[in-house]
Write a protein that holds these residues in place. Structure first.
Motif, PDB file in Angstrom:
ATOM      1  N   LEU A   6       1.022  -1.289   0.160  1.00  0.00           N
ATOM      2  CA  LEU A   6      -0.169  -0.141  -0.043  1.00  0.00           C
ATOM      3  C   LEU A   6       0.722   1.274   0.003  1.00  0.00           C
ATOM      4  O   LEU A   6       1.888   1.305   0.778  1.00  0.00           O
ATOM      5  N   HIS A   7       0.673   2.161  -1.008  1.00  0.00           N
ATOM      6  CA  HIS A   7       1.294   3.513  -0.931  1.00  0.00           C
ATOM      7  C   HIS A   7       0.282   4.526  -0.164  1.00  0.00           C
ATOM      8  O   HIS A   7      -0.801   4.604  -0.406  1.00  0.00           O
ATOM      9  N   LEU A   8       1.038   5.025   0.824  1.00  0.00           N
ATOM     10  CA  LEU A   8       0.136   6.090   1.696  1.00  0.00           C
ATOM     11  C   LEU A   8       0.859   7.550   1.236  1.00  0.00           C
ATOM     12  O   LEU A   8       2.039   7.692   1.648  1.00  0.00           O
ATOM     13  N   VAL A   9       0.081   8.714   1.059  1.00  0.00           N
ATOM     14  CA  VAL A   9       0.278  10.016   0.765  1.00  0.00           C
ATOM     15  C   VAL A   9      -0.111  10.690   1.906  1.00  0.00           C
ATOM     16  O   VAL A   9      -1.260  10.480   2.270  1.00  0.00           O
ATOM     17  N   PHE A  10       0.514  11.911   1.964  1.00  0.00           N
ATOM     18  CA  PHE A  10       0.057  12.796   3.201  1.00  0.00           C
ATOM     19  C   PHE A  10       0.172  14.031   2.928  1.00  0.00           C
ATOM     20  O   PHE A  10       1.012  14.796   2.728  1.00  0.00           O
ATOM     21  N   PRO A  11      -1.296  14.667   2.233  1.00  0.00           N
ATOM     22  CA  PRO A  11      -1.122  15.908   1.697  1.00  0.00           C
ATOM     23  C   PRO A  11      -0.918  17.136   2.616  1.00  0.00           C
ATOM     24  O   PRO A  11      -0.232  18.120   2.053  1.00  0.00           O
ATOM     25  N   GLN A  12      -1.164  16.735   3.953  1.00  0.00           N
ATOM     26  CA  GLN A  12      -0.676  17.920   4.874  1.00  0.00           C
ATOM     27  C   GLN A  12       0.819  18.148   4.839  1.00  0.00           C
ATOM     28  O   GLN A  12       1.174  19.127   5.237  1.00  0.00           O
ATOM     29  N   VAL A  13       1.620  17.164   4.820  1.00  0.00           N
ATOM     30  CA  VAL A  13       2.989  17.279   4.752  1.00  0.00           C
ATOM     31  C   VAL A  13       3.396  17.841   3.298  1.00  0.00           C
ATOM     32  O   VAL A  13       4.081  18.804   3.289  1.00  0.00           O
ATOM     33  N   ALA A  39      -4.258  13.271  -5.076  1.00  0.00           N
ATOM     34  CA  ALA A  39      -4.305  13.960  -3.938  1.00  0.00           C
ATOM     35  C   ALA A  39      -3.163  14.947  -3.959  1.00  0.00           C
ATOM     36  O   ALA A  39      -3.574  16.144  -3.337  1.00  0.00           O
ATOM     37  N   PHE A  40      -1.960  14.822  -4.144  1.00  0.00           N
ATOM     38  CA  PHE A  40      -0.879  15.614  -4.635  1.00  0.00           C
ATOM     39  C   PHE A  40      -1.330  16.898  -5.252  1.00  0.00           C
ATOM     40  O   PHE A  40      -1.102  18.103  -5.150  1.00  0.00           O
ATOM     41  N   VAL A  41      -1.656  16.437  -6.462  1.00  0.00           N
ATOM     42  CA  VAL A  41      -1.979  17.587  -7.688  1.00  0.00           C
ATOM     43  C   VAL A  41      -3.217  18.328  -7.174  1.00  0.00           C
ATOM     44  O   VAL A  41      -3.335  19.530  -7.569  1.00  0.00           O
ATOM     45  N   ARG A  42      -4.219  17.649  -6.667  1.00  0.00           N
ATOM     46  CA  ARG A  42      -5.356  18.508  -6.118  1.00  0.00           C
ATOM     47  C   ARG A  42      -5.039  19.588  -4.868  1.00  0.00           C
ATOM     48  O   ARG A  42      -5.474  20.516  -4.801  1.00  0.00           O
ATOM     49  N   VAL A  98      -3.195   5.767  -1.191  1.00  0.00           N
ATOM     50  CA  VAL A  98      -4.479   6.212  -0.298  1.00  0.00           C
ATOM     51  C   VAL A  98      -3.813   7.382   0.510  1.00  0.00           C
ATOM     52  O   VAL A  98      -2.560   7.559   0.811  1.00  0.00           O
ATOM     53  N   ALA A  99      -4.676   8.337   0.765  1.00  0.00           N
ATOM     54  CA  ALA A  99      -4.464   9.519   1.127  1.00  0.00           C
ATOM     55  C   ALA A  99      -4.708   9.375   2.639  1.00  0.00           C
ATOM     56  O   ALA A  99      -5.591   8.928   3.082  1.00  0.00           O
ATOM     57  N   VAL A 100      -3.663   9.940   3.593  1.00  0.00           N
ATOM     58  CA  VAL A 100      -3.753   9.990   5.132  1.00  0.00           C
ATOM     59  C   VAL A 100      -3.795  11.475   5.590  1.00  0.00           C
ATOM     60  O   VAL A 100      -3.059  12.284   5.362  1.00  0.00           O
ATOM     61  N   LEU A 101      -4.785  11.768   6.487  1.00  0.00           N
ATOM     62  CA  LEU A 101      -5.231  12.987   6.903  1.00  0.00           C
ATOM     63  C   LEU A 101      -5.173  12.811   8.431  1.00  0.00           C
ATOM     64  O   LEU A 101      -5.818  11.989   9.049  1.00  0.00           O
ATOM     65  N   ASP A 155      -6.834   7.606  -2.829  1.00  0.00           N
ATOM     66  CA  ASP A 155      -6.283   8.747  -3.489  1.00  0.00           C
ATOM     67  C   ASP A 155      -7.034   9.516  -4.612  1.00  0.00           C
ATOM     68  O   ASP A 155      -7.136  10.787  -4.462  1.00  0.00           O
ATOM     69  N   GLY A 156      -7.708   8.762  -5.438  1.00  0.00           N
ATOM     70  CA  GLY A 156      -8.541   9.352  -6.424  1.00  0.00           C
ATOM     71  C   GLY A 156      -9.892  10.067  -6.067  1.00  0.00           C
ATOM     72  O   GLY A 156     -10.508  10.986  -6.603  1.00  0.00           O
ATOM     73  N   ASP A 157     -10.121   9.794  -4.681  1.00  0.00           N
ATOM     74  CA  ASP A 157     -11.439  10.576  -3.944  1.00  0.00           C
ATOM     75  C   ASP A 157     -11.101  11.649  -3.228  1.00  0.00           C
ATOM     76  O   ASP A 157     -11.918  12.393  -2.891  1.00  0.00           O
ATOM     77  N   TYR A 158      -9.697  12.056  -2.927  1.00  0.00           N
ATOM     78  CA  TYR A 158      -9.419  12.729  -2.076  1.00  0.00           C
ATOM     79  C   TYR A 158      -9.756  14.335  -2.775  1.00  0.00           C
ATOM     80  O   TYR A 158      -9.322  14.692  -3.925  1.00  0.00           O
TER      81      TYR A 158
END
Length: 467
Positions: free
Chosen positions: A35-42, A74-77, A445-448, A459-462
């Motif tokens: 699983l890849h986890l991305v953190f938009p807040q970072v 999530a990053f590009v948005r 998946v985005a983690v908040l 990620d696609g729903d963020y």
């Protein structure tokens, strides 16, 4: 064998998430492993740091997120919602940027471009960072309206030869095209990208670009932009001294002066001869401890030769030039991790312990480089004490060792235990990922962090506005 540890630098938000073992296991249970986890807040925190430096050192600037570092929606948005621009290098990335909400005037198309990408850029009405004379000619031929153009240049003294950009010796030919087709090509300025974060080399390139801008003025062109590209470094390791100690032990093992910490004949790019490990290893710049914002601050305050010792940022402001910056790695630094589960542990014929995971080497390495930051094992009840292991992948290929070097871990894990690869957001997760053996690509998946806990979102729903 217990080699030196090479601990990963973790953003506090990521560290807090990993400290919540229930949250980690819940993510794996819901979305599967790996699983890849991305953190938009970072991402937002990294952007804020670059903005603060740019506000202090540059009167006018534009930050363009380099989309190519990660496919994450999530990053590009997040970038679109933050009001910055975006740098895209394919038709698919252009579509992604438009879908994320970027208006055309905040999209720049970079990299080498064939006819399809040029036509898509023209149809979208975005800025084109021209890589070569052919692209300029095609733009002039295809354009039906005035298209905004940057000219990427290369061939600076003291810089390595690049396959990108118009060489300095051919810039006059590019100016001829821009002058001849000024009704279709609106010249914004010049751009460069160096494969280094060295301030001294960048300063010399800026000096050459300012000379080009003066020459453009003499041709009755009116450039207002100097694009200095990206290339700002990441901070991977929490302990640079330990990194150096590991590198020294690795080289000693290659020379037979200590226990071997390499698998098979792998030398990691070192050339072993005459009792010395020559050259440079095929690793990322893992030992760097200087944040991207500090590197940018050093660039903006560096004295520019031939300009009375004035700072680079001041010279740009005095000449009414807007600095464009194209960070990718710097914006996603420590903003993504990859988590996999242990399948089993075994001993190889050479006595080495292999920890098999349910992902492949290609999932967490960029361009098949070695992972030189230790994976983090979240074992429930680790067996034994500190031990050296190799992490192995799930492909039926000898080369699919995730680490081709010995890694120090606190104890042997059990099947199902999570293993975390830190700081994988920049290139690692998307540049080399393969579907060999019909294995599916990992979910993203985005983690908040919200109300004291962690919320997971595909990620696609963020959507930043829905937080």
């Amino acid at each position: 064998m217990t080699p030196p540890a090479v601990p990963a630098a973790l953003h506090p938000l990521v560290a807090a998430f990993l400290g919540d073992r229930d949250a980690v296991r819940a993510a794996l249970h819901r979305f599967g492993s790996p699983l890849h986890l991305v953190f938009p807040q970072v991402f937002e925190a990294n952007l804020a740091a670059l903005r603060a430096v740019s506000d202090a050192g540059a009167a006018r600037y534009r930050i363009c997120y380099a989309h190519k570092v990660n496919n994450s929606a999530a990053f590009v948005r997040t970038a679109a919602g933050a009001g910055i621009a975006v740098d895209v290098s394919s038709v698919q990335e252009l579509r992604s940027a438009l879908a994320a909400g970027f208006p055309p005037d905040r999209i720049e198309v970079t990299g080498p471009k064939g006819g399809g990408l040029l036509r898509a850029a023209l149809a979208a009405g975005v800025t084109v960072n021209a890589d070569n004379l052919w692209e300029l000619e095609q733009l002039a031929e295809l354009a039906t309206t005035n298209v905004a153009v940057l000219l990427r240049v290369s061939g600076f003294a003291g810089s390595a030869t690049s396959r990108f950009g118009v060489d300095l010796s051919e810039v006059d030919r590019a100016f001829d095209l821009l002058v001849r087709h000024r009704e279709r090509l609106r010249f914004l300025g010049v751009a460069f990208h160096l494969d280094t974060a060295a301030t001294a080399e960048r300063v010399l390139a800026v000096g050459d670009c300012l000379d080009l801008i003066e020459r453009a003025y003499a041709r009755d062109l009116a450039p207002t932009v100097l694009d200095v590209g990206g290339g700002l470094r990441q901070v991977f390791t929490a302990d640079a001294a330990n990194y150096d100690a590991y590198d020294a032990a690795l080289r000693a093992g290659l020379l037979g002066h200590g226990e071997a910490m390499h698998w098979g004949a792998n030398t990691f790019g070192y050339h072993v001869a005459d009792g010395i490990a020559h050259g440079s290893p095929v690793f990322h710049k893992y030992a760097n401890t200087e944040p991207a914002a500090a590197i940018l601050a050093e660039l903006l305050t560096a004295p520019l030769p031939g300009h009375g010792g004035r700072a680079l940022g001041t010279v740009l402001a005095d000449n009414l030039l807007e600095m464009w910056l194209e960070p990718g790695k710097a914006l996603v630094d420590q903003a993504g991790i990859t988590v996999a589960q242990v399948e089993f542990v075994k001993r190889a014929g050479n006595g080495a312990r292999l920890v098999h995971l349910d992902l492949s080497r290609d999932t967490v390495t960029a361009a098949d480089q070695e992972v030189l930051i230790d994976p983090i094992v979240l074992a429930e009840r680790p067996e034994s004490g500190a031990v050296g292991v190799y992490f192995a992948g799930h492909l039926c290929l000898e080369r699919d060792l995730i680490t081709q070097r010995v890694v120090r871990i606190a104890g042997l894990p059990a099947p199902g235990d999570p293993v975390v690869f830190a700081n994988t957001a920049a290139y690692h997760t998307d540049l080399s990922a393969a579907q060999a053996g019909m294995h599916p690509l990992p979910a993203k998946v985005a983690v908040l962090h919200h109300d004291g806990g962690f919320v997971l979102c595909p990620d696609g729903d963020y959507r930043p506005e829905a937080r």
